[in-house]
Design a protein around this motif. Structure first.
Motif, PDB file in Angstrom:
ATOM      1  N   VAL A 122       2.467  31.303 -15.985  1.00  0.00           N
ATOM      2  CA  VAL A 122       2.948  32.491 -15.271  1.00  0.00           C
ATOM      3  C   VAL A 122       3.470  33.527 -16.268  1.00  0.00           C
ATOM      4  CG1 VAL A 122       4.426  33.338 -13.412  1.00  0.00           C
ATOM      5  CG2 VAL A 122       3.597  30.973 -13.361  1.00  0.00           C
ATOM      6  N   THR A 123       4.192  33.055 -17.274  1.00  0.00           N
ATOM      7  CA  THR A 123       4.697  33.961 -18.309  1.00  0.00           C
ATOM      8  C   THR A 123       3.547  34.678 -19.008  1.00  0.00           C
ATOM      9  OG1 THR A 123       6.576  32.471 -18.684  1.00  0.00           O
ATOM     10  CG2 THR A 123       6.125  34.113 -20.386  1.00  0.00           C
ATOM     11  N   ASN A 124       2.494  33.930 -19.350  1.00  0.00           N
ATOM     12  CA  ASN A 124       1.333  34.538 -20.005  1.00  0.00           C
ATOM     13  C   ASN A 124       0.628  35.531 -19.079  1.00  0.00           C
ATOM     14  OD1 ASN A 124       1.764  33.091 -22.340  1.00  0.00           O
ATOM     15  ND2 ASN A 124       0.358  31.448 -21.797  1.00  0.00           N
ATOM     16  N   ALA A 125       0.583  35.187 -17.782  1.00  0.00           N
ATOM     17  CA  ALA A 125      -0.037  36.105 -16.824  1.00  0.00           C
ATOM     18  C   ALA A 125       0.768  37.399 -16.721  1.00  0.00           C
ATOM     19  CB  ALA A 125      -0.142  35.434 -15.454  1.00  0.00           C
ATOM     20  N   TYR A 126       2.098  37.269 -16.721  1.00  0.00           N
ATOM     21  CA  TYR A 126       2.966  38.458 -16.681  1.00  0.00           C
ATOM     22  C   TYR A 126       2.713  39.337 -17.909  1.00  0.00           C
ATOM     23  CZ  TYR A 126       7.132  41.262 -17.545  1.00  0.00           C
ATOM     24  OH  TYR A 126       7.982  42.298 -17.844  1.00  0.00           O
ATOM     25  N   VAL A 127       2.665  38.722 -19.081  1.00  0.00           N
ATOM     26  CA  VAL A 127       2.440  39.480 -20.312  1.00  0.00           C
ATOM     27  C   VAL A 127       1.077  40.174 -20.267  1.00  0.00           C
ATOM     28  CG1 VAL A 127       2.108  39.286 -22.808  1.00  0.00           C
ATOM     29  CG2 VAL A 127       3.982  38.060 -21.703  1.00  0.00           C
ATOM     30  N   SER A 128       0.065  39.465 -19.759  1.00  0.00           N
ATOM     31  CA  SER A 128      -1.259  40.080 -19.642  1.00  0.00           C
ATOM     32  C   SER A 128      -1.232  41.279 -18.698  1.00  0.00           C
ATOM     33  CB  SER A 128      -2.274  39.055 -19.127  1.00  0.00           C
ATOM     34  OG  SER A 128      -2.511  38.060 -20.095  1.00  0.00           O
ATOM     35  N   ASP A 129      -0.440  41.166 -17.624  1.00  0.00           N
ATOM     36  CA  ASP A 129      -0.350  42.263 -16.658  1.00  0.00           C
ATOM     37  C   ASP A 129       0.231  43.536 -17.270  1.00  0.00           C
ATOM     38  OD1 ASP A 129      -1.301  40.581 -14.667  1.00  0.00           O
ATOM     39  OD2 ASP A 129       0.684  40.096 -13.880  1.00  0.00           O
ATOM     40  N   VAL A 130       1.217  43.388 -18.163  1.00  0.00           N
ATOM     41  CA  VAL A 130       2.006  44.553 -18.604  1.00  0.00           C
ATOM     42  C   VAL A 130       1.634  45.047 -19.996  1.00  0.00           C
ATOM     43  CG1 VAL A 130       3.960  43.874 -17.158  1.00  0.00           C
ATOM     44  CG2 VAL A 130       3.900  43.131 -19.550  1.00  0.00           C
ATOM     45  N   THR A 131       0.613  44.440 -20.621  1.00  0.00           N
ATOM     46  CA  THR A 131       0.252  44.857 -21.985  1.00  0.00           C
ATOM     47  C   THR A 131      -1.110  45.514 -22.011  1.00  0.00           C
ATOM     48  OG1 THR A 131      -0.562  42.602 -22.367  1.00  0.00           O
ATOM     49  CG2 THR A 131       1.606  43.145 -23.247  1.00  0.00           C
ATOM     50  N   THR A 132      -1.264  46.411 -22.962  1.00  0.00           N
ATOM     51  CA  THR A 132      -2.567  47.013 -23.240  1.00  0.00           C
ATOM     52  C   THR A 132      -3.364  46.047 -24.120  1.00  0.00           C
ATOM     53  OG1 THR A 132      -1.791  48.050 -25.278  1.00  0.00           O
ATOM     54  CG2 THR A 132      -1.489  49.294 -23.221  1.00  0.00           C
ATOM     55  N   PRO A 133      -4.682  46.239 -24.231  1.00  0.00           N
ATOM     56  CA  PRO A 133      -5.467  45.363 -25.123  1.00  0.00           C
ATOM     57  C   PRO A 133      -4.918  45.336 -26.545  1.00  0.00           C
ATOM     58  CG  PRO A 133      -6.934  46.616 -23.721  1.00  0.00           C
ATOM     59  CD  PRO A 133      -5.549  47.135 -23.453  1.00  0.00           C
ATOM     60  N   LYS A 134      -4.445  46.488 -27.032  1.00  0.00           N
ATOM     61  CA  LYS A 134      -3.894  46.533 -28.385  1.00  0.00           C
ATOM     62  C   LYS A 134      -2.613  45.718 -28.486  1.00  0.00           C
ATOM     63  CE  LYS A 134      -2.399  49.721 -32.035  1.00  0.00           C
ATOM     64  NZ  LYS A 134      -2.159  51.123 -32.398  1.00  0.00           N
ATOM     65  N   GLU A 135      -1.746  45.817 -27.462  1.00  0.00           N
ATOM     66  CA  GLU A 135      -0.485  45.069 -27.471  1.00  0.00           C
ATOM     67  C   GLU A 135      -0.725  43.568 -27.385  1.00  0.00           C
ATOM     68  OE1 GLU A 135       2.784  48.052 -25.416  1.00  0.00           O
ATOM     69  OE2 GLU A 135       1.359  46.994 -24.126  1.00  0.00           O
ATOM     70  N   LYS A 136      -1.759  43.171 -26.632  1.00  0.00           N
ATOM     71  CA  LYS A 136      -2.042  41.736 -26.488  1.00  0.00           C
ATOM     72  C   LYS A 136      -2.246  41.074 -27.844  1.00  0.00           C
ATOM     73  CE  LYS A 136      -4.131  41.485 -21.862  1.00  0.00           C
ATOM     74  NZ  LYS A 136      -3.703  42.788 -21.366  1.00  0.00           N
ATOM     75  N   SER A 137      -2.856  41.799 -28.779  1.00  0.00           N
ATOM     76  CA  SER A 137      -3.204  41.209 -30.073  1.00  0.00           C
ATOM     77  C   SER A 137      -1.981  40.731 -30.839  1.00  0.00           C
ATOM     78  CB  SER A 137      -3.981  42.226 -30.916  1.00  0.00           C
ATOM     79  OG  SER A 137      -3.152  43.335 -31.243  1.00  0.00           O
ATOM     80  N   TYR A 138      -0.824  41.378 -30.612  1.00  0.00           N
ATOM     81  CA  TYR A 138       0.363  40.922 -31.355  1.00  0.00           C
ATOM     82  C   TYR A 138       1.435  40.293 -30.469  1.00  0.00           C
ATOM     83  CZ  TYR A 138       2.429  45.487 -30.022  1.00  0.00           C
ATOM     84  OH  TYR A 138       2.907  46.562 -29.331  1.00  0.00           O
ATOM     85  N   ILE A 139       1.487  40.658 -29.167  1.00  0.00           N
ATOM     86  CA  ILE A 139       2.521  40.088 -28.298  1.00  0.00           C
ATOM     87  C   ILE A 139       2.313  38.588 -28.125  1.00  0.00           C
ATOM     88  CG2 ILE A 139       3.461  40.045 -25.959  1.00  0.00           C
ATOM     89  CD1 ILE A 139       4.426  42.391 -27.617  1.00  0.00           C
ATOM     90  N   PHE A 140       1.054  38.173 -27.916  1.00  0.00           N
ATOM     91  CA  PHE A 140       0.814  36.736 -27.771  1.00  0.00           C
ATOM     92  C   PHE A 140       1.080  36.002 -29.084  1.00  0.00           C
ATOM     93  CE2 PHE A 140      -1.520  37.932 -23.896  1.00  0.00           C
ATOM     94  CZ  PHE A 140      -0.996  36.986 -23.032  1.00  0.00           C
ATOM     95  N   GLY A 141       0.877  36.699 -30.203  1.00  0.00           N
ATOM     96  CA  GLY A 141       1.264  36.117 -31.493  1.00  0.00           C
ATOM     97  C   GLY A 141       2.768  35.918 -31.580  1.00  0.00           C
ATOM     98  N   TYR A 142       3.519  36.892 -31.078  1.00  0.00           N
ATOM     99  CA  TYR A 142       4.983  36.763 -31.053  1.00  0.00           C
ATOM    100  C   TYR A 142       5.405  35.578 -30.191  1.00  0.00           C
ATOM    101  CZ  TYR A 142       5.398  41.511 -33.054  1.00  0.00           C
ATOM    102  OH  TYR A 142       5.331  42.608 -33.855  1.00  0.00           O
ATOM    103  N   LEU A 143       4.742  35.434 -29.023  1.00  0.00           N
ATOM    104  CA  LEU A 143       5.097  34.323 -28.134  1.00  0.00           C
ATOM    105  C   LEU A 143       4.869  32.974 -28.823  1.00  0.00           C
ATOM    106  CD1 LEU A 143       3.677  35.544 -24.693  1.00  0.00           C
ATOM    107  CD2 LEU A 143       6.063  35.485 -25.422  1.00  0.00           C
ATOM    108  N   GLY A 144       3.754  32.878 -29.565  1.00  0.00           N
ATOM    109  CA  GLY A 144       3.501  31.652 -30.312  1.00  0.00           C
ATOM    110  C   GLY A 144       4.547  31.415 -31.381  1.00  0.00           C
ATOM    111  N   GLY A 145       4.961  32.502 -32.050  1.00  0.00           N
ATOM    112  CA  GLY A 145       6.013  32.384 -33.060  1.00  0.00           C
ATOM    113  C   GLY A 145       7.343  31.962 -32.459  1.00  0.00           C
ATOM    114  N   ILE A 146       7.659  32.497 -31.280  1.00  0.00           N
ATOM    115  CA  ILE A 146       8.910  32.147 -30.608  1.00  0.00           C
ATOM    116  C   ILE A 146       8.894  30.680 -30.179  1.00  0.00           C
ATOM    117  CG2 ILE A 146      10.244  32.540 -28.488  1.00  0.00           C
ATOM    118  CD1 ILE A 146       9.489  35.550 -28.855  1.00  0.00           C
ATOM    119  N   ALA A 147       7.730  30.211 -29.714  1.00  0.00           N
ATOM    120  CA  ALA A 147       7.610  28.789 -29.376  1.00  0.00           C
ATOM    121  C   ALA A 147       7.856  27.927 -30.612  1.00  0.00           C
ATOM    122  CB  ALA A 147       6.227  28.503 -28.790  1.00  0.00           C
ATOM    123  N   GLY A 148       7.319  28.364 -31.754  1.00  0.00           N
ATOM    124  CA  GLY A 148       7.553  27.636 -33.005  1.00  0.00           C
ATOM    125  C   GLY A 148       9.019  27.626 -33.390  1.00  0.00           C
ATOM    126  N   ILE A 149       9.700  28.767 -33.193  1.00  0.00           N
ATOM    127  CA  ILE A 149      11.139  28.835 -33.479  1.00  0.00           C
ATOM    128  C   ILE A 149      11.909  27.864 -32.589  1.00  0.00           C
ATOM    129  CG2 ILE A 149      13.183  30.330 -33.316  1.00  0.00           C
ATOM    130  CD1 ILE A 149      11.328  32.668 -34.128  1.00  0.00           C
TER     131      ILE A 149
END
Length: 408
Positions: A122-149
């Protein structure tokens, strides 16, 4: 940092924290109630199993009801699970069906946290809803980094807070505070991203396809090379399930760690993992390619599993453990990159979902099996576990023989 992304960052962090913060304290909680070691593995399995079940169901509900209400309900469920855990530790040790009553209530809290913590979809779906294609390229990277943290901070935070005068309650109260902040952030800052005019009823979810991954693979019908990668990922994820279900037990047995020492050691392990994934894995991928990096990672994983059983000296153990850690670090990022590069772009979402499903299935099944076997044979288990990355290597060489022109 844009305010609209804060809830997604917090939800990602809290979901991972719900798993990782308990890693250094669960063995001691289980032992304090006189339960066998395999109960530790069972508690990990319960969380992962119900997360595996909950994720697709919550995702489907958010398509029909909207993202925000489902995220609020799921985060409230996580908060409630921590409160139930606190209540469990205050109950008398009344025996019930062979175990102390508090352990049954702890199991209930892990089930609730798992099924409501499966809101990553659901979180990923929300992010997909509110991001542009350009934003997706780094926002999902941030989410992966936050999961690692979350995986790095969680064990250290669990050990340190449990070492205070409050004991285990310190860890649980910390989790309650973090979950409450996240719930408030979702309520205050998250705006509904899936309006009613886009909420078209979906076909009924085929529960068998959700639970039986080969049926999902059959329906998607990926290329033969993707099937090889799926098989390799199964053996690697099975190894990780065995590893997660026993590593804390092994460290306590080997070095007689207390809860603070175990938490700190696992924090250091997390730092190794983060540094290796951030820098070392990228170096190898650039120099030798992704598939050869995966093969090297499986080889180092196999060697590392044997090496960590060869010493009882902490300094040597850390040196040997680095071999295993590096092997895991080389494998983690490469699987999904290889799958995404070689998958049919029109089916990429479903194929990546299957990839994550394989990992979730292994985390749901193998920790408790590993803990049961470890209770019987101890660290000898790690020498048998070598068979899992070796089987992964067998399929890697099948991939080289049949699809060598596709590998990079």
């Amino acid at each position: 940092m844009e305010k609209k992304f804060i809830p997604a960052y917090l939800l990602t962090f809290v979901n991972v924290l719900g798993f990782s913060i308990l890693m250094p304290i669960l063995p001691f909680v289980v032992n304090s109630y006189g339960a066998p070691k395999w109960v530790f593995g069972l508690l990990i399995t319960l969380y992962s199993a119900f997360q595996f079940i909950g994720a697709p169901l919550l995702g489907a509900m958010s398509d029909n009801k909207g993202r925000k209400p489902i995220l609020l309900i799921s985060q409230a469920g996580t908060l409630l699970s921590w409160i139930i855990f606190v209540i469990a530790l205050t109950l008398p040790e009344y025996p019930l069906l062979g175990f102390a009553l508090p352990l049954w209530i702890v199991a209930l809290s892990r089930i609730l946290d798992g099924i409501t913590g499966g809101n990553a979809s659901v979180t990923n779906a929300y992010v997909s809803d509110v991001t542009t294609p350009k934003e997706k390229s780094y926002i999902f990277g941030y989410l992966g980094g936050i999961a690692g943290i979350g995986m790095i901070i969680g064990p250290g935070l669990g050990g340190i807070t449990a070492a205070t005068s409050l004991g285990y309650m310190g860890t649980l109260l910390t989790s309650i505070v973090i979950s409450t902040i996240t719930l408030i952030a979702v309520f205050k800052w998250l705006k509904e991203s899936h309006p009613e005019d886009k909420r078209t009823p979906k076909d009924k979810t085929n529960i068998l396809e959700v639970l039986i991954i080969p049926l999902r693979v059959k329906r998607v019908n990926p290329s033969p090379f993707i099937k090889v990668l799926f098989t390799m990922k199964f053996f690697f994820s099975a190894m990780m399930g065995f590893y997660i279900g026993t590593m804390a037990l092994f460290l306590v047995d080997l070095f007689d760690f207390n809860v603070k020492e175990l938490g700190f050691f696992m924090f250091v392990i997390g730092l190794f993992l983060a540094l290796n994934q951030a820098f070392v894995s990228k170096f190898f991928v650039k120099k030798i390619g992704a598939f050869k990096t995966l093969i090297l990672g499986l080889i180092l994983s196999a060697l590392g599993l044997i090496a960590i059983t060869l010493t009882k000296d902490l300094a040597w153990y850390i040196a040997y453990y680095y071999i295993l850690n590096l092997g895991l670090s080389l494998c983690f990022p490469v699987f999904n990159s290889l799958i995404s590069v070689n998958a049919n772009p029109k089916k990429l979402g479903e194929i990546m979902g299957i990839s994550e499903g394989i990992n979730s299935f292994c985390m749901a099944c193998f920790p408790v099996i590993a803990a049961i076997i470890y209770s019987a044979i101890g660290s000898d288990l790690y020498r048998y576990m070598v068979l899992l990355p070796v089987l992964g290597l067998v399929f890697a060489f099948i991939g080289i023989k049949k699809y060598g022109n596709k590998l990079s």
